[in-house]
Enzyme design. Structure first.
Site, short mmCIF file in Angstrom:
data_model
loop_
_atom_site.label_atom_id
_atom_site.label_comp_id
_atom_site.label_asym_id
_atom_site.label_seq_id
_atom_site.Cartn_x
_atom_site.Cartn_y
_atom_site.Cartn_z
CG HIS A 214 36.36 35.13 59.43
ND1 HIS A 214 35.28 35.92 59.69
CD2 HIS A 214 37.11 35.80 58.52
CE1 HIS A 214 35.36 37.02 58.97
NE2 HIS A 214 36.46 36.99 58.26
CG ASP B 252 44.25 36.69 55.27
OD1 ASP B 252 43.46 36.99 56.17
OD2 ASP B 252 44.59 37.48 54.36
C1 SDX Z 1 40.78 38.71 58.03
O1 SDX Z 1 36.68 40.43 60.09
C2 SDX Z 1 36.88 40.21 58.80
O2 SDX Z 1 36.01 40.17 58.05
C3 SDX Z 1 38.38 40.04 58.46
C4 SDX Z 1 38.68 39.62 57.02
C5 SDX Z 1 38.32 40.71 56.03
O3 SDX Z 1 38.15 40.37 54.87
O4 SDX Z 1 38.37 41.92 56.44
O5 SDX Z 1 38.01 38.43 56.72
C6 SDX Z 1 40.18 39.39 56.85
O6 SDX Z 1 41.26 39.39 58.92
C7 SDX Z 1 40.72 37.21 58.11
C8 SDX Z 1 41.32 36.67 59.45
C9 SDX Z 1 42.83 36.67 59.30
N1 SDX Z 1 43.47 36.33 60.57
C10 SDX Z 1 44.04 35.12 60.79
O7 SDX Z 1 44.02 34.20 59.97
C11 SDX Z 1 44.74 35.00 62.13
C12 SDX Z 1 44.43 33.64 62.77
N2 SDX Z 1 43.01 33.64 63.15
C13 SDX Z 1 42.71 34.14 64.42
O8 SDX Z 1 43.59 34.73 65.25
C14 SDX Z 1 41.23 34.25 64.77
O9 SDX Z 1 40.58 33.18 64.23
C15 SDX Z 1 40.56 35.55 64.34
C16 SDX Z 1 41.33 36.74 64.82
C17 SDX Z 1 40.46 35.60 62.85
C18 SDX Z 1 39.17 35.55 64.93
O10 SDX Z 1 39.33 35.62 66.28
P1 SDX Z 1 38.08 35.60 67.29
O11 SDX Z 1 36.79 35.66 66.58
O12 SDX Z 1 38.34 36.63 68.34
O13 SDX Z 1 38.12 34.17 67.85
P2 SDX Z 1 38.79 33.82 69.22
O14 SDX Z 1 40.16 34.38 69.30
O15 SDX Z 1 37.79 34.17 70.28
O16 SDX Z 1 38.91 32.23 69.04
C19 SDX Z 1 37.90 31.37 69.49
C20 SDX Z 1 38.66 30.11 69.91
C21 SDX Z 1 39.76 30.40 70.93
O17 SDX Z 1 39.97 29.19 71.65
P3 SDX Z 1 39.15 29.00 73.07
O18 SDX Z 1 39.48 30.22 73.94
O19 SDX Z 1 37.68 28.91 72.69
O20 SDX Z 1 39.72 27.71 73.63
O21 SDX Z 1 39.35 29.58 68.75
C22 SDX Z 1 40.75 29.63 68.98
C23 SDX Z 1 40.97 30.62 70.10
O22 SDX Z 1 42.18 30.35 70.79
N3 SDX Z 1 41.34 30.09 67.70
C24 SDX Z 1 42.44 29.57 67.17
C25 SDX Z 1 42.59 30.23 65.94
N4 SDX Z 1 41.60 31.12 65.77
C26 SDX Z 1 40.82 31.02 66.87
N5 SDX Z 1 43.31 28.65 67.61
C27 SDX Z 1 44.36 28.36 66.79
N6 SDX Z 1 44.58 28.93 65.59
C28 SDX Z 1 43.71 29.88 65.13
N7 SDX Z 1 43.91 30.46 63.96
#
Ligand code: SDX
Length: 431
Positions: free
Chosen positions: A306, A363
């Site tokens: 998140h 989720d």
């Molecule tokens: C919602 O914003 C809100 O409030 C949203 C929400 C709401 O109520 O409105 O809470 C609802 O959208 C919840 C999130 C639902 N999405 C997912 O579950 C999709 C999977 N999660 C991600 O794709 C990710 O965690 C996000 C999109 C939720 C957040 O992305 P960020 O903040 O841009 O984080 P990032 O992509 O910069 O990740 C940081 C690191 C990265 O690795 P490094 O580059 O540091 O090596 O964490 C890794 C990412 O690759 N990473 C994951 C991951 N989420 C982040 N790796 C594997 N699986 C994951 N799910």
């Protein structure tokens, strides 16, 4: 004297004011930065940027805290209903008994969509995604009631608010019925919000759906937990559209479109598709987790991570507990729940996820709960949109009533081609 931050660059100095929120969070107020220094800021993805002052929802991502108008989500989940929570978010306080009845009666007044709207459903192919239908039908609904598009006073605003919250539910249920080639089931005025939605989704012309209290309560809780979440992608979109003084229908429809993405509201559908893939491949989850940690795989552990929560999403905790209770009450043994639990336990002890502070978000378990309620996976994000509607309306109203009427228009840093000139086509060669 308000606190200040000092900037220094290329031999220049500048002082910019700090602003402080209700619970002590601080921000550098850069509203006059460019005039003062010629500099702008850059924050791709807005991870460090506050877009507004808002009094609606508070999140502390490190502590895993979520409050609607100051009330902890745990208390609302335990004691409130979706309709009462919607009122709280939009009007800023819990309603009196009379206030709640008036709001509920307005929702009932607006529960029927215009009969001509039914013809719009005929224009969609059977496999149309219900989020596509929802976003277009919200704008279509506004066409039948132009007086709601430009509310002149609080009564108009109350009507418009109740109209959208009530109609989004009817449109969603009708979209589901159409996708299954089933006759539309009209709402019943004697049924409350969530019960009426389940009735419109699952009753038949000759047989009413059996509204089990635990099922109605579970759906209502899902709506409460999704009702708002400060400046997430879709709510920021709603605020952006509201800032151009577009009407509430247009802003809400834009929120639906932003929510659809699998990184945002589409994640609940993506979680189930992920769990089903793991089950189909006979994987115990370890192969998938390996792939999710490998950037090149293009896979992510959906429902994990998140932008704000670097701790357990408090909504995920509540849903996980409610999920266990619901499946036990309905005597459902869902193998996907076992896979989800296994994945969660493994990820929470895996350094890749621990180091990046990746925890289950709202989720991760919500889809399993919706499956238990009989909601098809393509409707999961629609359920999220129905729940989020009060939050979008509260934010729309906050933009309309504050923010000095300024349109949102961020700047950029240009990295494209330097000055060049037009070349007539016969002098361009074949490159
Ligand atoms: C919602 O914003 C809100 O409030 C949203 C929400 C709401 O109520 O409105 O809470 C609802 O959208 C919840 C999130 C639902 N999405 C997912 O579950 C999709 C999977 N999660 C991600 O794709 C990710 O965690 C996000 C999109 C939720 C957040 O992305 P960020 O903040 O841009 O984080 P990032 O992509 O910069 O990740 C940081 C690191 C990265 O690795 P490094 O580059 O540091 O090596 O964490 C890794 C990412 O690759 N990473 C994951 C991951 N989420 C982040 N790796 C594997 N699986 C994951 N799910």
């Amino acid at each position: 004297m308000s606190q200040q931050a000092e900037l220094s660059w290329d031999g220049h100095q500048a002082k910019v004011p700090l602003v402080e929120g209700t619970v002590g969070e601080k921000a550098i107020d850069i509203s006059k930065l460019r005039d003062q220094t010629g500099l702008i800021t850059l924050d791709v993805g807005y991870g460090n940027t506050g877009s507004c002052l808002s009094a609606i929802t508070f999140i502390d991502g490190e502590q895993g805290i979520l409050r609607y108008r100051g009330i902890p989500i745990e208390e609302l989940a335990e004691q409130s209903t979706f309709v009462e929570t919607a009122y709280l978010l939009i009007y800023g306080k819990l309603p009196s008994k009379d206030g709640l009845k008036c709001f509920s009666d307005l929702l009932t007044k607006h529960e029927l969509i215009h009969e001509d709207m039914k013809f719009h459903f005929e224009g969609f192919p059977p496999n149309a995604h219900p989020m596509a239908i929802l976003s277009s039908m919200i704008n279509a609904a506004g066409c039948y009631y132009p007086q709601l598009l430009a509310p002149q006073d609080t009564k108009d605003f109350d009507d418009e608010t109740a109209f959208i919250i009530s109609q989004v539910r009817t449109i969603a249920a009708f979209a589901y019925r159409k996708s299954r080639g089933l006759p539309f089931i009209y709402p019943k005025p004697q049924l409350k919000y969530s019960a009426n939605f389940l009735h419109m989704m699952f009753s038949e012309p000759n047989a009413d759906y059996d509204l089990k209290p635990e099922v109605v309560r579970a759906l209502d809780l899902i709506f409460v937990l999704h009702a708002d979440h400060e400046q997430n992608c879709s709510t920021s979109t709603v605020r952006m559209v509201a800032s151009s003084k577009a009407n509430l229908f247009a802003s809400a429809a834009s929120g639906v479109c932003a929510l659809w993405g699998p990184l945002h509201g589409g994640a609940n559908q993506a979680v189930i598709e992920m769990l089903e893939q793991i089950r189909r491949e006979g994987d115990d989850g370890s192969r998938f987790l390996q792939a999710a940690k490998d950037k090149k795989s293009g896979r992510r552990l959906m429902g994990f991570g998140h932008r704000v929560y670097k701790n357990y999403d408090p909504r995920a905790k509540i849903i996980k507990k409610q999920c266990d209770e619901l499946l036990a009450a309905l005597k459902i043994d869902d193998p996907l729940l076992d896979i989800a639990r296994q994945l969660e336990q493994t990820a929470l002890h895996d350094s890749y996820f621990v180091e990046r502070k990746l925890y289950p978000n709202v989720d991760f378990y919500s889809g399993i709960m919706m499956r238990a309620l009989g909601i098809p996976v393509e409707m999961f994000t629609v359920i999220f949109a129905i729940g989020r509607m009060p939050g979008w309306i509260a934010n729309y109203r906050e933009v309309s009533e504050s923010q000095g009427g300024r349109i949102c228009r961020p700047r950029q840093i240009y990295t494209g081609t330097p000055l060049t000139h037009y070349v007539p086509v016969d002098q361009r060669g074949n490159a």
